[in-house]
Design an enzyme around this catalytic site. Structure first.
Site, PDB file in Angstrom:
ATOM      1  N   ASP A  98       0.695  -1.210   0.090  1.00 14.21           N
ATOM      2  CA  ASP A  98       0.085  -0.087  -0.011  1.00 14.21           C
ATOM      3  C   ASP A  98       0.910   1.256  -0.027  1.00 14.21           C
ATOM      4  O   ASP A  98       0.727   2.477  -0.904  1.00 14.21           O
ATOM      5  CB  ASP A  98      -0.768  -0.168   1.243  1.00 14.21           C
ATOM      6  CG  ASP A  98      -2.165  -0.046   1.038  1.00 14.21           C
ATOM      7  OD1 ASP A  98      -2.742  -0.227  -0.092  1.00 14.21           O
ATOM      8  OD2 ASP A  98      -3.075   0.536   1.853  1.00 14.21           O
ATOM      9  N   LEU A  99       1.771   1.199   0.863  1.00 15.62           N
ATOM     10  CA  LEU A  99       2.477   2.680   0.941  1.00 15.62           C
ATOM     11  C   LEU A  99       3.415   2.800  -0.324  1.00 15.62           C
ATOM     12  O   LEU A  99       3.267   3.903  -0.687  1.00 15.62           O
ATOM     13  CB  LEU A  99       3.464   2.515   2.058  1.00 15.62           C
ATOM     14  CG  LEU A  99       4.545   3.655   2.631  1.00 15.62           C
ATOM     15  CD1 LEU A  99       3.615   4.635   3.244  1.00 15.62           C
ATOM     16  CD2 LEU A  99       5.834   3.218   3.312  1.00 15.62           C
ATOM     17  N   ALA A 100       4.066   1.815  -0.617  1.00 21.99           N
ATOM     18  CA  ALA A 100       4.831   1.789  -1.892  1.00 21.99           C
ATOM     19  C   ALA A 100       3.844   2.391  -3.167  1.00 21.99           C
ATOM     20  O   ALA A 100       4.156   3.250  -3.703  1.00 21.99           O
ATOM     21  CB  ALA A 100       5.269   0.623  -2.515  1.00 21.99           C
ATOM     22  N   TYR A 124      11.476  -6.360   9.824  1.00 19.40           N
ATOM     23  CA  TYR A 124      12.850  -5.798   9.911  1.00 19.40           C
ATOM     24  C   TYR A 124      14.047  -6.574  10.218  1.00 19.40           C
ATOM     25  O   TYR A 124      15.090  -6.403   9.233  1.00 19.40           O
ATOM     26  CB  TYR A 124      12.842  -4.496  10.763  1.00 19.40           C
ATOM     27  CG  TYR A 124      11.924  -3.440  10.382  1.00 19.40           C
ATOM     28  CD1 TYR A 124      11.481  -3.371   9.040  1.00 19.40           C
ATOM     29  CD2 TYR A 124      11.393  -2.445  11.384  1.00 19.40           C
ATOM     30  CE1 TYR A 124      10.438  -2.457   8.744  1.00 19.40           C
ATOM     31  CE2 TYR A 124      10.618  -1.372  10.928  1.00 19.40           C
ATOM     32  CZ  TYR A 124      10.201  -1.527   9.612  1.00 19.40           C
ATOM     33  OH  TYR A 124       9.361  -0.336   9.402  1.00 19.40           O
ATOM     34  N   LEU A 166       8.704  14.656   9.653  1.00 22.85           N
ATOM     35  CA  LEU A 166      10.011  15.504   9.215  1.00 22.85           C
ATOM     36  C   LEU A 166      10.141  15.924   7.809  1.00 22.85           C
ATOM     37  O   LEU A 166      10.984  16.745   7.389  1.00 22.85           O
ATOM     38  CB  LEU A 166      11.334  14.622   9.841  1.00 22.85           C
ATOM     39  CG  LEU A 166      11.358  14.718  11.183  1.00 22.85           C
ATOM     40  CD1 LEU A 166      12.415  13.612  11.680  1.00 22.85           C
ATOM     41  CD2 LEU A 166      11.562  15.677  11.871  1.00 22.85           C
ATOM     42  N   LYS A 205       7.331  17.044   5.963  1.00 21.55           N
ATOM     43  CA  LYS A 205       6.266  18.131   5.875  1.00 21.55           C
ATOM     44  C   LYS A 205       6.918  19.449   5.747  1.00 21.55           C
ATOM     45  O   LYS A 205       7.743  19.929   6.421  1.00 21.55           O
ATOM     46  CB  LYS A 205       5.269  18.074   7.054  1.00 21.55           C
ATOM     47  CG  LYS A 205       4.538  16.706   6.879  1.00 21.55           C
ATOM     48  CD  LYS A 205       3.113  17.081   7.606  1.00 21.55           C
ATOM     49  CE  LYS A 205       2.257  15.793   7.491  1.00 21.55           C
ATOM     50  NZ  LYS A 205       1.265  15.612   6.490  1.00 21.55           N
ATOM     51  N   HIS A 213       5.559  11.665  15.780  1.00 19.95           N
ATOM     52  CA  HIS A 213       5.370  12.961  15.028  1.00 19.95           C
ATOM     53  C   HIS A 213       5.232  14.095  15.723  1.00 19.95           C
ATOM     54  O   HIS A 213       6.161  15.245  15.455  1.00 19.95           O
ATOM     55  CB  HIS A 213       4.113  12.715  14.183  1.00 19.95           C
ATOM     56  CG  HIS A 213       4.114  11.703  13.404  1.00 19.95           C
ATOM     57  ND1 HIS A 213       4.867  11.162  12.688  1.00 19.95           N
ATOM     58  CD2 HIS A 213       2.882  11.000  13.059  1.00 19.95           C
ATOM     59  CE1 HIS A 213       4.507   9.845  11.980  1.00 19.95           C
ATOM     60  NE2 HIS A 213       3.185  10.060  12.120  1.00 19.95           N
ATOM     61  N   LYS A 217      -8.578  10.960  16.826  1.00 21.87           N
ATOM     62  CA  LYS A 217      -9.300  10.480  15.599  1.00 21.87           C
ATOM     63  C   LYS A 217     -10.892  10.861  15.639  1.00 21.87           C
ATOM     64  O   LYS A 217     -11.143  11.083  16.844  1.00 21.87           O
ATOM     65  CB  LYS A 217      -9.389   9.010  15.514  1.00 21.87           C
ATOM     66  CG  LYS A 217      -8.024   8.381  15.283  1.00 21.87           C
ATOM     67  CD  LYS A 217      -7.216   8.413  13.923  1.00 21.87           C
ATOM     68  CE  LYS A 217      -5.855   7.977  13.816  1.00 21.87           C
ATOM     69  NZ  LYS A 217      -5.230   8.332  12.424  1.00 21.87           N
ATOM     70  N   ARG A 271      -9.772  18.018  10.083  1.00 22.06           N
ATOM     71  CA  ARG A 271      -8.413  17.465   9.831  1.00 22.06           C
ATOM     72  C   ARG A 271      -7.796  18.501   9.637  1.00 22.06           C
ATOM     73  O   ARG A 271      -7.621  19.522   8.825  1.00 22.06           O
ATOM     74  CB  ARG A 271      -8.517  16.687   8.440  1.00 22.06           C
ATOM     75  CG  ARG A 271      -6.937  16.014   8.063  1.00 22.06           C
ATOM     76  CD  ARG A 271      -7.075  15.254   7.110  1.00 22.06           C
ATOM     77  NE  ARG A 271      -5.777  14.667   6.827  1.00 22.06           N
ATOM     78  CZ  ARG A 271      -5.531  14.261   5.779  1.00 22.06           C
ATOM     79  NH1 ARG A 271      -5.927  14.085   4.474  1.00 22.06           N
ATOM     80  NH2 ARG A 271      -3.968  13.704   5.535  1.00 22.06           N
TER      81      ARG A 271
END
Ligand code: BG6
Length: 799
Positions: free
Chosen positions: A48-50, A161, A218, A220, A279, A373, A378
């Site tokens: 998904d992220l990829a 990992y 970091l 953003k 974050h 949430k 947002r």
């Protein structure tokens, strides 16, 4: 006392750093850059992220660096065999898009080239990694290229990992001075010890300078400009960037989405681990760290961040409040396949935490972290709010009367773009380089209480995705944009004790969206934090005959009986305290305490509270009776006794002969009248309980107004003088055994516990009934000599 604690903590932090050095965790030197070929490997390249960010980010890098003198190849690795993985990757690659400035024709050419340079490969076993390395070497040789480096992006779950890193270490290291960079995504552990374990596993395969831990905040644009902004505006900021001028710092991420689809992960983590620990902590460090002489020097940035982390005062339970949106429990049950409503997830989906820095510069300045949430909007921002000592007598709109603040606006919200805003009553800030521009034409919006026209506003000329930004920083080896092992562990060191102390805290329930209204407002009280809204004004119309008059969280009247009302967690705690007091009094006077408890899910929260916080409860002298039981074997999951045992009895030291389950199963059959189970129970209680008068009966109410197992339409008159009866429920299992009203009303004290918004309608209806009604059996609860207390939480009371 606080100082003692702080000294111990500093010592702990120092020890942690020693340990880190032993792990090889100190920030390493950055590699020397040289030109040549770069192999990019995305492990988890079809995930998904990829799909969403990484390929796009690498394409952008490729486009930007095409004339840099480096050449590239891209490998998308996955567990699937090539026939399956290749078409998936192809679809992802086809969808990448060019930056705006690139013409359509040029874009087609670039995409075509990128596609040719990219390929799918199975990366599962050590042999697969060896084969990848061989292929890279072969290509380098055939094309006579020097190798510049290998970049592995691990877009896989964290448990994978160390396995993947071992394989990279043993078979994919480049030779001849080329660099290796391995990129990792959070979660980096769950608490300090798991993060340490993961760090040490990774440390066995990778050097510190080879690890690039991503925190996408970091990347953003408004976050990455915090240090440059502080540097560029040093002259204006230096005099005011201190405790004498800063009122407080707020670091906030509000989200509207829920966590559906991510519960497996989220329920283990919650908002503090998911957002605050990483974050928001990174943003806090950038705002409060000593300004490095050279903000591009990763080593100096790292040291200054560490320094601020180590100066934080320990976070205690009183420095946090937590909440959970209302539908979260149902989502947990659905996604974790919990078919019963018996699970109690305490995972917070909202948290506000106040921290303090113990140094001369910021002493006493509250640093507020807030995230949740299912909130009303947002938006993400960091605001430094300054004190304003001007008293305006008349013109409150004049500029010097307004809030003085600097806002790093991460995006979304009313502005919809990242920005840095400085209120005009402070100073005009320097522009953040050529890539930023001043905004002078505004929509009619307000940002954090000030019309936009009251700010100097600047924004990036082009909005860039955080991942694309960070990918270019990996390429450039800008290590200061990544999370070092030291910072990671330092941050867990800060958050872990708080997480431990919050483990059993009931989060405040909130409805979600705009309906939250003021429910999650925060009040800063010295070093502590509370929800602002501890008082609830009751709407009298809704309350029918209630005589409650705008009361605080506490006492009132409901249907002419006493009522206690509070937020769920406080209510349950009050009930537990009252119950313990009743038990102690009975044991003191009579040497024994007889308690009768109902089934259903309502009392579970009370049991939980008793188990965790009432270790002094006189269990040895307590007899536990059932108010009602379902006609199922006691070993079955829907047996009330089974639940009572699971959630309470097995956790406390109560003699087994003090436990009195209802005999629903006699002669190997369930609730057959002739077997006389009800009579057996009645005799037992008449024999043991003086005057058959329980000291305490705990009841709940069903949506249809039933209580115990006495349902609407039950012919209560037929129960006569009996204390126990077989009854019929409209719901399965239909057959029940229950105490009768006769038995219940003989008790010294009856507690009726009603919780949850779903019960609001019922509470309203019942509040309107003057006397008794067969339609609402609960109205028949009227102790003849004893007392009745309603425990109703605010959700049930006011909806
Ligand atoms: C992620 C969290 O790290 O950050 C998510 O896991 C959260 O829960 C997200 O929604 C927020 O990122 P952004 O960029 O949308 O603000």
């Amino acid at each position: 006392m606080v100082w003692e604690k702080h000294k111990q903590r500093m010592l702990g932090f120092a020890l942690l750093l020693v340990l880190l050095c032993a792990l090889g965790g100190a920030e390493g030197r950055e590699e020397v850059q040289r030109h040549g070929h770069i192999s990019v490997v995305i492990v988890g390249g079809t995930g998904d992220l990829a799909k969403k960010y990484l390929w796009q980010g690498f394409f952008q890098l490729y486009v930007k660096e095409i004339n840099s003198g480096n050449s590239f190849s891209f490998h998308g690795g996955g567990l699937s065999p090539i026939e399956k993985g290749k078409p998936v990757l192809f679809e992802i690659l086809k969808a990448v898009s060019c930056p705006k400035a690139v013409s359509e024709e040029r874009c087609a050419v670039l995409k075509e080239q990128f596609l040719r340079l990219s390929q799918y490969r199975q990366l599962k076993t050590l042999e697969d990694y060896q084969a990848l390395s061989k292929q890279i070497e072969k290509q380098l040789q055939e094309e006579g290229m020097t190798e510049a480096g290998r970049l592995f992006y691990l877009s896989v779950p964290a448990f994978a990992y160390s396995g993947v890193s071992e394989k990279i270490n043993s078979s994919c290291r480049p030779s001849g001075g080329a660099w290796l960079r391995v990129v990792l995504e959070k979660p980096f552990g769950h608490d300090l010890s798991s993060a340490q374990a993961l760090a040490s596993q990774l440390g066995n395969s990778l050097k510190e300078e080879e690890m690039y831990r991503i925190d996408h905040y970091l990347g953003k644009q408004a976050v990455s400009k915090i240090l440059p902004f502080r540097l560029e505006n040093k002259k204006n900021l230096n005099p005011i960037w201190n405790k004498h001028h800063i009122e407080r710092v707020e670091i906030v991420l509000k989200e509207t989405l829920d966590v559906k689809g991510r519960i497996h992960f989220y329920d283990q983590y919650g908002v503090v681990r998911d957002v605050l620990q990483n974050h928001l902590t990174e943003v806090m460090m950038l705002l409060t760290m000593k300004l490095p002489k050279n903000i591009s020097n990763a080593e100096e940035v790292n040291q200054n961040k560490l320094q601020i982390l180590s100066s934080l005062l320990p976070l205690g339970k009183n420095q946090a409040v937590v909440g959970q949106y209302q539908s979260y429990k149902t989502e947990v049950q659905q996604e974790l396949n919990q078919t019963t409503d018996q699970s109690v997830s305490l995972t917070p989906t909202f948290a506000a935490v106040v921290a303090h820095i113990d140094n001369a510069l910021y002493e006493g300045v509250p640093i507020l972290f807030v995230s949740g949430k299912r909130l009303n909007e947002r938006v993400g921002y960091a605001r430094v709010l300054f004190k304003n000592n001007i008293f305006c007598l008349q013109d409150h709109n004049s500029v010097h009367c307004k809030p003085k603040q600097i806002v790093f606006y991460f995006g979304h919200g009313s502005l919809q773009y990242p920005a840095i805003l400085v209120s005009k009553n402070l100073f005009k800030p320097a522009l953040m380089g050529k890539e930023w521009m001043e905004v002078t034409e505004h929509k009619n919006v307000s940002v954090l209480g000030l019309p936009i026209t009251d700010y100097y506003v600047q924004t990036p000329r082009e909005q860039r995705d955080a991942y694309a930004e960070l990918i270019s920083h990996i390429y450039a080896a800008h290590k200061s944009s990544f999370v070092s092992t030291e910072i990671l562990l330092g941050s867990w060191y800060m958050w872990t004790p708080l997480l431990t102390s919050l483990k059993d805290t009931f989060p405040r329930n909130y409805p979600g969206g705009a309906d939250n209204a003021g429910l999650l407002d925060i009040c800063l009280d010295g070093n502590d934090i509370t929800f602002n809204n501890m008082e609830v004004i009751i709407n009298h119309d809704q309350m029918g005959s209630s005589s409650a008059s705008g009361f605080k969280a506490m006492q009132g009247k409901f249907r002419s009986a006493d009522m206690v009302s509070a937020w769920t967690e406080e209510l349950v705690e009050t009930l537990a305290v009252d119950l313990q007091a009743a038990a102690e009094a009975a044991v003191h006077e009579e040497g024994v305490f007889h308690l009768a408890v109902s089934g259903g899910s309502t009392p579970l929260a009370l049991f939980y509270q008793l188990v965790l916080h009432h270790s002094t409860f006189p269990w040895r002298s307590t007899h536990v009776w059932m108010v009602d039981e379902r006609c199922v074997p006691l070993t079955e999951l829907d047996s009330n006794f089974h639940n009572l045992h699971e959630h309470l009895l097995q956790h406390v030291k109560i003699p087994y002969y003090n436990i009195h389950p209802m005999p629903v199963q006699l002669n190997q059959r369930l609730c057959v009248e002739e077997d006389g189970g009800a009579l057996v129970y009645e005799r037992e209680l008449s024999k043991m309980v003086v005057n058959s008068s329980f000291h305490f009966v705990l009841l709940g109410v069903g949506y249809d107004g039933h209580t115990a197992s006495l349902f609407p339409g039950e012919k209560v008159n037929e129960h006569g003088e009996s204390l126990v009866a077989l009854t019929e429920s409209p719901n399965k299992p239909h057959q029940r055994m229950s105490l009768t009203f006769n038995a219940i009303n003989q008790a010294h004290r009856v507690a009726l516990l009603v919780m949850g918004k779903g019960k609001h309608e019922l509470v309203t209806q019942v509040s309107r009934i003057k006397d008794v009604s067969d339609k609402w059996p609960v109205t028949r609860v009227k102790p003849t000599h004893g007392t009745l207390v309603w425990y109703i939480d605010y959700d049930a009371l006011i909806g």
